[in-house]
Design an enzyme around this catalytic site. Structure first.
Site, PDB file in Angstrom:
ATOM      1  N   ARG A  31       1.408 -37.298  -0.656  1.00  0.00           N
ATOM      2  CA  ARG A  31       3.177 -36.668   0.030  1.00  0.00           C
ATOM      3  C   ARG A  31       3.668 -36.097  -1.121  1.00  0.00           C
ATOM      4  O   ARG A  31       4.736 -36.127  -1.344  1.00  0.00           O
ATOM      5  CB  ARG A  31       3.597 -38.004   0.324  1.00  0.00           C
ATOM      6  CG  ARG A  31       3.256 -39.107   1.385  1.00  0.00           C
ATOM      7  CD  ARG A  31       4.201 -40.146   1.762  1.00  0.00           C
ATOM      8  NE  ARG A  31       3.644 -40.918   2.904  1.00  0.00           N
ATOM      9  CZ  ARG A  31       4.263 -42.263   3.000  1.00  0.00           C
ATOM     10  NH1 ARG A  31       5.124 -42.812   2.358  1.00  0.00           N
ATOM     11  NH2 ARG A  31       3.626 -42.820   4.062  1.00  0.00           N
ATOM     12  N   ARG A  35       9.792 -35.743   0.377  1.00  0.00           N
ATOM     13  CA  ARG A  35      11.091 -36.315   0.186  1.00  0.00           C
ATOM     14  C   ARG A  35      11.820 -36.401  -0.864  1.00  0.00           C
ATOM     15  O   ARG A  35      12.906 -36.365  -1.242  1.00  0.00           O
ATOM     16  CB  ARG A  35      11.350 -37.519   1.094  1.00  0.00           C
ATOM     17  CG  ARG A  35      11.133 -37.544   2.541  1.00  0.00           C
ATOM     18  CD  ARG A  35      11.138 -39.005   3.006  1.00  0.00           C
ATOM     19  NE  ARG A  35       9.875 -39.681   2.921  1.00  0.00           N
ATOM     20  CZ  ARG A  35       9.946 -40.999   3.126  1.00  0.00           C
ATOM     21  NH1 ARG A  35      10.687 -41.595   3.773  1.00  0.00           N
ATOM     22  NH2 ARG A  35       8.621 -41.616   2.902  1.00  0.00           N
ATOM     23  N   ARG A  44      15.529 -29.632   4.919  1.00  0.00           N
ATOM     24  CA  ARG A  44      15.475 -30.854   5.918  1.00  0.00           C
ATOM     25  C   ARG A  44      16.793 -30.884   6.474  1.00  0.00           C
ATOM     26  O   ARG A  44      16.867 -31.303   7.844  1.00  0.00           O
ATOM     27  CB  ARG A  44      14.969 -31.998   5.214  1.00  0.00           C
ATOM     28  CG  ARG A  44      14.861 -33.438   6.201  1.00  0.00           C
ATOM     29  CD  ARG A  44      13.687 -33.090   6.968  1.00  0.00           C
ATOM     30  NE  ARG A  44      13.559 -34.450   7.648  1.00  0.00           N
ATOM     31  CZ  ARG A  44      14.416 -34.768   8.902  1.00  0.00           C
ATOM     32  NH1 ARG A  44      15.181 -34.026   9.126  1.00  0.00           N
ATOM     33  NH2 ARG A  44      14.032 -35.976   9.275  1.00  0.00           N
ATOM     34  N   ASP A  82       1.990 -34.703   9.621  1.00  0.00           N
ATOM     35  CA  ASP A  82       2.272 -36.156   9.618  1.00  0.00           C
ATOM     36  C   ASP A  82       0.772 -36.609  10.482  1.00  0.00           C
ATOM     37  O   ASP A  82       0.596 -36.024  11.558  1.00  0.00           O
ATOM     38  CB  ASP A  82       3.508 -36.447  10.407  1.00  0.00           C
ATOM     39  CG  ASP A  82       3.965 -37.956  10.377  1.00  0.00           C
ATOM     40  OD1 ASP A  82       4.573 -38.197   9.494  1.00  0.00           O
ATOM     41  OD2 ASP A  82       3.527 -38.760  11.139  1.00  0.00           O
ATOM     42  N   TYR A 158       0.366 -48.140  15.006  1.00  0.00           N
ATOM     43  CA  TYR A 158       1.883 -47.551  15.250  1.00  0.00           C
ATOM     44  C   TYR A 158       1.968 -47.445  16.789  1.00  0.00           C
ATOM     45  O   TYR A 158       3.195 -47.815  17.057  1.00  0.00           O
ATOM     46  CB  TYR A 158       1.874 -46.164  14.587  1.00  0.00           C
ATOM     47  CG  TYR A 158       2.128 -46.055  13.204  1.00  0.00           C
ATOM     48  CD1 TYR A 158       3.537 -46.535  12.799  1.00  0.00           C
ATOM     49  CD2 TYR A 158       1.432 -45.867  12.145  1.00  0.00           C
ATOM     50  CE1 TYR A 158       3.922 -46.446  11.300  1.00  0.00           C
ATOM     51  CE2 TYR A 158       1.656 -45.618  11.029  1.00  0.00           C
ATOM     52  CZ  TYR A 158       3.155 -45.891  10.433  1.00  0.00           C
ATOM     53  OH  TYR A 158       3.399 -46.021   9.248  1.00  0.00           O
TER      54      TYR A 158
END
Length: 334
Positions: A31, A35, A44, A82, A158
């Site tokens: 990652r 973020r 974003r 993703d 998920y």
């Protein structure tokens, strides 16, 4: 489709993944495009998460952000995407609010009928392939580009839980109450993973990673029943497909470790037959420079240095820089 990509200037990661002796341990972080970076957060503000994934120009830009910021310190890029694009390709709606949410998860095996029976991988996930090709060109050979997918067990979890979970009650109900239906769906997901990964290599990915984020939620017995067969299926069939289509392939495996196992013990268990990656606890990056440096000393002899899971949003990018700088200082021949 053939592509004329710039020559690779730094192949340290690829050599380490093949188990070759290297002058130092290569380093990247899971990652790493995301973020914790202010430049990502700025972009974003004006773009929804999956809009970025589906827009090759935006995905390329975000993939390049950490390479620019940490140029000369980082040995790999990983395409911004993703793992949940595969459930989307199967016909499920996935939202990011801020974590993943499935408005209509699978409640019983009867719901499997709602999924797409055939997945046209180029139609459904071609945007990932286009982003990979653009990124390979934009990298100008600075570092290799990694492609990835989620492991079938993690995606299955998920799809049934409807998002993240603390107890995994729904998905474990499935595997214990509907074991055969579960295995069938898991292998169906695995087949989509194979097509997706082969497409990424065709597009320009130079290494592939399968993320089984929830593997630790299974007992060893249940892992052998429900996850391992799909991972073997993916590995075997991706290699067969690449060989059949005369695409680049190396018959090597790299095993990613979390922080709950010592690399020396992993080496003993794998008898040195696979390269290892990991395994620093990501939360060490909150502990200050002394803690980071101390942790790096412990992991710097791994074949591929990395975190044991993805970097979390609150980490200071300058502490990440220190992590990379320490790796350069302490990494030794694997």
């Amino acid at each position: 489709m053939a592509h004329d990509f710039p020559p690779l200037k730094n192949d340290l990661l690829l050599r380490a993944a093949r188990g070759e002796k290297t002058e130092r341990a290569p380093v990247w972080i899971m990652r790493q495009a995301g973020r914790y970076l202010p430049e990502f957060r700025e972009l974003r503000k004006s773009h929804e998460f999956f809009e970025i994934c589906r827009t090759p120009d935006l995905a390329t830009e975000i993939t390049l952000q950490p390479i620019r910021r940490f140029s000369g310190l980082i040995d790999a890029s990983i395409i911004f995407s993703d793992i949940l694009v595969i459930p989307q390709a199967l016909g499920m709606e996935v939202l990011m609010n801020p974590g993943p949410q499935f408005p209509e998860p699978l409640d019983t095996p009867a719901d499997i009928e709602k999924l797409n029976k055939v997945v046209d991988i180029d139609k459904e996930l071609g945007y990932v392939f286009r982003a990979i090709t653009q990124t390979r060109i934009a990298l100008a050979g600075e570092v290799p580009l990694i492609g990835f997918c989620g492991a079938p067990w993690t995606l299955f979890a998920y799809m049934i839980e409807g998002g993240g979970s603390k107890f995994f009650q729904k998905v474990k109900t499935w595997i214990f109450k509907y074991p055969e239906e579960s295995k069938t769906l898991l292998m169906r997901i695995a087949d989509v993973c194979v097509d997706f990964l082969v497409g990424q290599v065709k597009a320009g990915a130079q290494m592939l990673q399968v993320f089984d984020s929830w593997a630790g939620e299974l007992s060893p017995h249940d892992f052998d029943l429900f996850s391992l067969p799909t991972l073997v299926h993916i590995s075997t069939n991706v290699r067969k497909r690449l060989a059949a289509e005369n695409l680049p392939t190396q018959a090597t495996t790299t095993l990613g470790l979390d922080w709950q196992i010592d690399p020396a013990e992993a080496r003993r268990l794998t008898k040195g037959k696979v390269a290892l990656q990991g395994n620093m606890d990501p939360n060490v990056l909150y502990g200050g420079r002394d803690a980071i440096e101390s942790a790096v000393k412990r992991i710097s002899q791994a074949w591929i240095a990395n975190l044991g899971h993805g970097i979390t949003p609150g980490v200071d990018p300058e502490d990440v820089r220190w992590f990379f700088e320490c790796m350069r200082k302490y990494s030794v021949q694997a």
